[in-house]
Scaffold this motif. Sequence first.
Motif, mmCIF file in Angstrom:
data_model
loop_
_atom_site.group_PDB
_atom_site.id
_atom_site.type_symbol
_atom_site.label_atom_id
_atom_site.label_comp_id
_atom_site.label_asym_id
_atom_site.label_seq_id
_atom_site.Cartn_x
_atom_site.Cartn_y
_atom_site.Cartn_z
ATOM 1 N N THR A 1 0.871 -1.165 0.000
ATOM 2 C CA THR A 1 0.000 0.000 0.000
ATOM 3 C C THR A 1 0.909 1.216 0.000
ATOM 4 O O THR A 1 1.783 1.343 0.859
ATOM 5 C CB THR A 1 -0.906 0.032 1.244
ATOM 6 O OG1 THR A 1 -1.738 -1.144 1.237
ATOM 7 C CG2 THR A 1 -1.794 1.279 1.254
ATOM 8 N N LEU A 2 0.737 2.080 -0.997
ATOM 9 C CA LEU A 2 1.511 3.320 -1.115
ATOM 10 C C LEU A 2 0.565 4.473 -1.392
ATOM 11 O O LEU A 2 -0.553 4.273 -1.870
ATOM 12 C CB LEU A 2 2.532 3.216 -2.252
ATOM 13 C CG LEU A 2 3.660 2.205 -2.095
ATOM 14 C CD1 LEU A 2 4.479 2.113 -3.381
ATOM 15 C CD2 LEU A 2 4.545 2.560 -0.918
ATOM 16 N N ARG A 3 1.029 5.676 -1.143
ATOM 17 C CA ARG A 3 0.238 6.878 -1.431
ATOM 18 C C ARG A 3 0.543 7.384 -2.837
ATOM 19 O O ARG A 3 1.696 7.403 -3.253
ATOM 20 C CB ARG A 3 0.517 7.962 -0.403
ATOM 21 C CG ARG A 3 0.024 7.558 0.982
ATOM 22 C CD ARG A 3 -0.147 8.751 1.898
ATOM 23 N NE ARG A 3 -0.754 8.308 3.145
ATOM 24 C CZ ARG A 3 -2.059 8.246 3.370
ATOM 25 N NH1 ARG A 3 -2.904 8.627 2.450
ATOM 26 N NH2 ARG A 3 -2.525 7.834 4.538
ATOM 27 N N ASP A 4 -0.521 7.812 -3.522
ATOM 28 C CA ASP A 4 -0.351 8.363 -4.865
ATOM 29 C C ASP A 4 -0.157 9.875 -4.814
ATOM 30 O O ASP A 4 -0.047 10.460 -3.725
ATOM 31 C CB ASP A 4 -1.522 7.970 -5.767
ATOM 32 C CG ASP A 4 -2.842 8.651 -5.398
ATOM 33 O OD1 ASP A 4 -2.879 9.538 -4.513
ATOM 34 O OD2 ASP A 4 -3.870 8.284 -6.011
ATOM 35 N N GLN A 5 -0.149 10.496 -5.977
ATOM 36 C CA GLN A 5 0.091 11.935 -6.064
ATOM 37 C C GLN A 5 -1.017 12.774 -5.421
ATOM 38 O O GLN A 5 -0.829 13.962 -5.171
ATOM 39 C CB GLN A 5 0.322 12.371 -7.521
ATOM 40 C CG GLN A 5 -0.883 12.242 -8.438
ATOM 41 C CD GLN A 5 -0.922 10.929 -9.186
ATOM 42 O OE1 GLN A 5 -0.507 9.891 -8.668
ATOM 43 N NE2 GLN A 5 -1.426 10.967 -10.412
ATOM 44 N N ASN A 6 -2.151 12.155 -5.136
ATOM 45 C CA ASN A 6 -3.234 12.854 -4.444
ATOM 46 C C ASN A 6 -3.272 12.496 -2.960
ATOM 47 O O ASN A 6 -4.241 12.782 -2.270
ATOM 48 C CB ASN A 6 -4.574 12.532 -5.111
ATOM 49 C CG ASN A 6 -4.585 13.011 -6.538
ATOM 50 O OD1 ASN A 6 -4.239 14.151 -6.829
ATOM 51 N ND2 ASN A 6 -4.940 12.129 -7.460
ATOM 52 N N ASN A 7 -2.203 11.837 -2.505
ATOM 53 C CA ASN A 7 -2.047 11.395 -1.118
ATOM 54 C C ASN A 7 -3.108 10.362 -0.723
ATOM 55 O O ASN A 7 -3.427 10.209 0.446
ATOM 56 C CB ASN A 7 -2.019 12.578 -0.146
ATOM 57 C CG ASN A 7 -1.123 12.307 1.043
ATOM 58 O OD1 ASN A 7 -0.184 11.525 0.965
ATOM 59 N ND2 ASN A 7 -1.429 12.935 2.159
ATOM 60 N N GLU A 8 -3.640 9.646 -1.712
ATOM 61 C CA GLU A 8 -4.610 8.574 -1.486
ATOM 62 C C GLU A 8 -3.869 7.246 -1.467
ATOM 63 O O GLU A 8 -2.928 7.042 -2.238
ATOM 64 C CB GLU A 8 -5.636 8.541 -2.626
ATOM 65 C CG GLU A 8 -6.329 9.854 -2.856
ATOM 66 C CD GLU A 8 -7.647 9.971 -2.158
ATOM 67 O OE1 GLU A 8 -8.271 8.939 -1.896
ATOM 68 O OE2 GLU A 8 -8.043 11.102 -1.873
#
Length: 152
Positions: A13-20
């Motif tokens: 699980t990682l965060r994307d460019q929208n911090n999601e």
Amino acid sequence: MAVDVGSIAPDFTLRDQNNEEVTLSEFRGRRNVVLLFYPLTFTGICQGELCAVRDELSSFQNDNVQVLAVSVDSPYAHKVWAEREGYDFPLLADFWPHGEVARSYGVFEESKGFALRATFIINKEGVVHWKIVNSPGEARDHAEYLKALAAL
């Protein structure tokens, strides 16, 4: 330890460019995944490769396939880059613990602190169907993984 073809892809699980948060296993049973590791945001070869994905996005991201791009940069750097370049696919931050996901796939370059240029095609069952690993200065041939996707 390198992840080989036929292996179950390590979940993350990682965060994307929208911090999601984006979790790999959420695509199981629904979509194949093109998992692209790239060394660093805002660099020439990386930008060229991701722009090629952007320009052919329907081949990489559709009802059957999801593209996920991963680097050690922060979600905030990814946000600026995605907006500037028009990337409409997840740019995931393997930021902290630094490079943990790249390490789990065996593609973290310890001496440099970033991932090698690697692509893993993961089928709907979560199994690595195809992979290629290049050095940081060696661009990938997108046509090769389009062929691998077509073979799924």
